[in-house]
Design a protein around this motif. Structure first.
Motif, short mmCIF file in Angstrom:
data_model
loop_
_atom_site.label_atom_id
_atom_site.label_comp_id
_atom_site.label_asym_id
_atom_site.label_seq_id
_atom_site.Cartn_x
_atom_site.Cartn_y
_atom_site.Cartn_z
N THR A 102 38.18 54.79 -18.40
CA THR A 102 36.99 54.49 -17.60
C THR A 102 37.00 55.36 -16.34
N LEU A 103 35.87 55.38 -15.66
CA LEU A 103 35.79 56.16 -14.43
C LEU A 103 36.71 55.57 -13.36
N ALA A 104 36.88 54.25 -13.37
CA ALA A 104 37.80 53.62 -12.42
C ALA A 104 39.22 54.11 -12.66
N GLU A 105 39.61 54.21 -13.92
CA GLU A 105 40.96 54.70 -14.26
C GLU A 105 41.11 56.17 -13.88
N LEU A 106 40.04 56.95 -14.07
CA LEU A 106 40.07 58.36 -13.69
C LEU A 106 40.25 58.49 -12.18
N CYS A 107 39.57 57.66 -11.42
CA CYS A 107 39.70 57.69 -9.95
C CYS A 107 41.14 57.42 -9.54
N ASP A 108 41.77 56.45 -10.21
CA ASP A 108 43.16 56.12 -9.88
C ASP A 108 44.08 57.30 -10.20
N ARG A 109 43.85 57.95 -11.32
CA ARG A 109 44.65 59.11 -11.69
C ARG A 109 44.44 60.24 -10.68
N TYR A 110 43.20 60.42 -10.27
CA TYR A 110 42.87 61.47 -9.31
C TYR A 110 43.63 61.26 -8.01
N LEU A 111 43.66 60.02 -7.52
CA LEU A 111 44.34 59.72 -6.27
C LEU A 111 45.86 59.88 -6.40
N GLU A 112 46.36 59.73 -7.61
CA GLU A 112 47.81 59.87 -7.83
C GLU A 112 48.22 61.32 -8.00
N ALA A 113 47.40 62.09 -8.73
CA ALA A 113 47.85 63.43 -9.11
C ALA A 113 46.93 64.57 -8.71
N GLY A 114 45.71 64.29 -8.28
CA GLY A 114 44.76 65.37 -8.04
C GLY A 114 44.47 65.69 -6.60
N VAL A 115 45.29 65.16 -5.69
CA VAL A 115 44.97 65.32 -4.27
C VAL A 115 46.16 65.86 -3.47
N ALA A 116 46.95 66.69 -4.11
CA ALA A 116 48.19 67.17 -3.49
C ALA A 116 47.95 67.90 -2.17
N THR A 117 46.81 68.58 -2.04
CA THR A 117 46.56 69.39 -0.85
C THR A 117 45.76 68.67 0.22
N LYS A 118 45.40 67.42 -0.01
CA LYS A 118 44.57 66.70 0.95
C LYS A 118 45.41 65.99 2.01
N LYS A 119 44.84 65.91 3.21
CA LYS A 119 45.50 65.24 4.31
C LYS A 119 45.37 63.72 4.16
N ALA A 120 46.25 62.99 4.86
CA ALA A 120 46.25 61.54 4.77
C ALA A 120 44.92 60.94 5.22
N SER A 121 44.33 61.50 6.28
CA SER A 121 43.06 60.98 6.78
C SER A 121 41.93 61.20 5.76
N THR A 122 41.96 62.35 5.08
CA THR A 122 40.95 62.63 4.06
C THR A 122 41.13 61.71 2.87
N LEU A 123 42.38 61.46 2.51
CA LEU A 123 42.67 60.56 1.39
C LEU A 123 42.18 59.15 1.68
N ALA A 124 42.35 58.71 2.91
CA ALA A 124 41.89 57.37 3.29
C ALA A 124 40.37 57.27 3.14
N THR A 125 39.67 58.32 3.53
CA THR A 125 38.21 58.35 3.37
C THR A 125 37.84 58.35 1.90
N ASP A 126 38.54 59.14 1.10
CA ASP A 126 38.27 59.19 -0.34
C ASP A 126 38.47 57.83 -0.99
N ARG A 127 39.57 57.16 -0.64
CA ARG A 127 39.84 55.84 -1.21
C ARG A 127 38.73 54.86 -0.86
N GLY A 128 38.27 54.94 0.39
CA GLY A 128 37.19 54.05 0.80
C GLY A 128 35.92 54.28 -0.01
N ARG A 129 35.57 55.53 -0.24
CA ARG A 129 34.35 55.84 -1.01
C ARG A 129 34.51 55.43 -2.47
#
Length: 415
Positions: A102-129
């Motif tokens: 599902t898209l929800a599962e894809l989002c979880d995978r993205y946050l685990e493996a697809g955001v290696a170059t993102k800063k913590a503050s950007t990740l927090a914003t992404d998680r919120g969205r």
């Protein structure tokens, strides 16, 4: 047993010690599974391919009861067998569909493996969205089922506030989600990145976000004019005189004078200040290592800050380890006093750039001062350089007219 499965047949079938099947005498492959617990389920059996070596498949149609009666189940079995006759394998397709995340599962995978170059503050914003917008509206959909039409509808739903909430998150915390066009545009941008990750991971072939027309994001176009800057200066001076936290006052002034981001100044370390060359050499920022050139006003502010104890931070936390984090609270009071309720701390960065652009500083230099890694990010300030360009054009025109008139006067004397 091999006779027509009717309602009477189903009612007469009694459970036994083990599950067993009753097969229909008219439609080959249609049957009823009688479970030892008493549950009765309609099924369809077929071979995927031709010949005895073709694998046998069995599909569950549904449990007896509404909507599955013997006649309805027989009709569904006929449809399935018709697909098999066309060379399809419905059971395998159903199995493959279940394996699609599902898209929800894809989002979880993205946050685990697809955001290696993102800063913590950007990740927090992404998680919120993701948690506040993407999962509630699209999370249950299989990723292969999401189309451009779904993304367009998602954009519109977020824009009109369909995902707006006001939740209590902690003892004294609240999560206020309003939605709006800007949020919708930025969240669809994130969604596009998530689908790009899926394509790179081999989960999808096409990105459904591609081609979706988004709202123009005007979030970053708030600049303080001369009057607003004067009011802000007065509010800061009054807050300072009344004993407001001196770290917050200094940080706010530095944000305006340097165009830096809040986190860059709040977490500034003494080791990052280059006093010889009047600059800050940040070891890490949103765009990686960064150099911020200091004007004399900024240097003066930094020189007036005493070094307390052995803390590595210029603005150490008062009651804990780490750096000071209370600027936002003080800013809320200062902007209220200055009558700038809609102005964010980040708008001070844009105001720094707007003053530079209006003063004729080139976009390239402004990008360097702000630490932009992409020239297109700086281009939002291009329209502000209209005044110096107009002045330059006026000066050139005046010079040309002077020369033309001079030539005309010479010609007149020659005559």
């Amino acid at each position: 047993m091999s006779k027509r499965i009717s309602l009477a047949t189903v009612k007469a079938a009694k459970p036994e010690e083990k599950d067993y099947f009753l097969w229909d005498g008219e439609l080959k492959g249609f049957g009823l599974k009688v479970c030892k617990g008493g549950r009765k389920v309609y099924v369809c059996k077929y071979r995927a391919g031709s010949g005895r070596s073709a694998p046998s498949r069995r599909m569950t149609i549904g449990a007896h009861g509404s909507p599955w009666t013997p006649d309805a189940a027989r009709k569904e079995a006929s449809r399935i067998l018709g697909r098999v006759a066309q060379g399809e394998d419905p059971a395998r397709e159903k199995q493959d569909a279940k394996a699609i995340i599902t898209l929800a599962e894809l989002c979880d995978r993205y946050l685990e493996a697809g955001v290696a170059t993102k800063k913590a503050s950007t990740l927090a914003t992404d998680r919120g969205r993701i948690e506040r917008h993407i999962k509630p509206l699209l999370g249950k959909m299989r990723i292969t089922d999401v189309t451009r039409a779904h993304v367009t509808q998602f954009l519109q739903d977020v824009a009109v506030g369909k995902t707006a909430v006001d939740l209590k998150t902690r003892k004294r915390g609240r999560a206020i989600v309003k939605g709006g066009k800007g949020t919708a545009t930025r969240t669809v941008g994130l969604l596009g990145g998530i689908f790009t990750y899926a394509i790179e991971a081999g989960l999808l072939k096409e990105n459904p976000v591609r081609g979706v027309k988004r709202y123009r994001d005007r979030r970053n176009e708030r600049f303080l004019d001369a009057d607003e800057l004067a009011r802000l200066g007065g509010a800061l001076a009054k807050a300072e005189a009344e004993g407001e936290n001196p770290y917050a006052i200094a940080i706010i002034r530095l944000l305006l004078l340097t165009g830096a981001r809040k986190g860059e100044i709040e977490s500034l370390k003494w080791s990052e200040i280059d006093r010889q060359f009047h600059c800050l050499r940040l070891g890490d920022s949103k765009t990686g290592q960064k150099l911020i050139v200091l004007n004399m006003a900024a240097v003066s502010i930094l020189e007036g800050i005493p070094k307390l104890g052995c803390s590595e931070y210029v603005f150490p936390a008062v009651r804990a380890n780490g750096s000071y984090q209370g600027t936002a609270k003080v800013w809320a009071k200062v902007r209220q006093r200055a009558g700038l309720q809609s102005v964010r701390l980040h708008d001070l960065r844009h105001s720094f750039a707007s003053v530079a652009a209006a003063g004729g500083v080139s976009m390239q230099v402004i990008g360097g001062l702000l630490g932009h890694s992409d020239v297109s990010t700086t281009s939002r300030y291009a329209h502000l350089s209209a005044t110096p360009m107009r002045n330059a054009a006026e000066a050139i025109g005046n010079e040309l007219m002077t020369r033309i008139e001079f030539r005309a006067s010479l010609n007149g004397k020659e005559k």
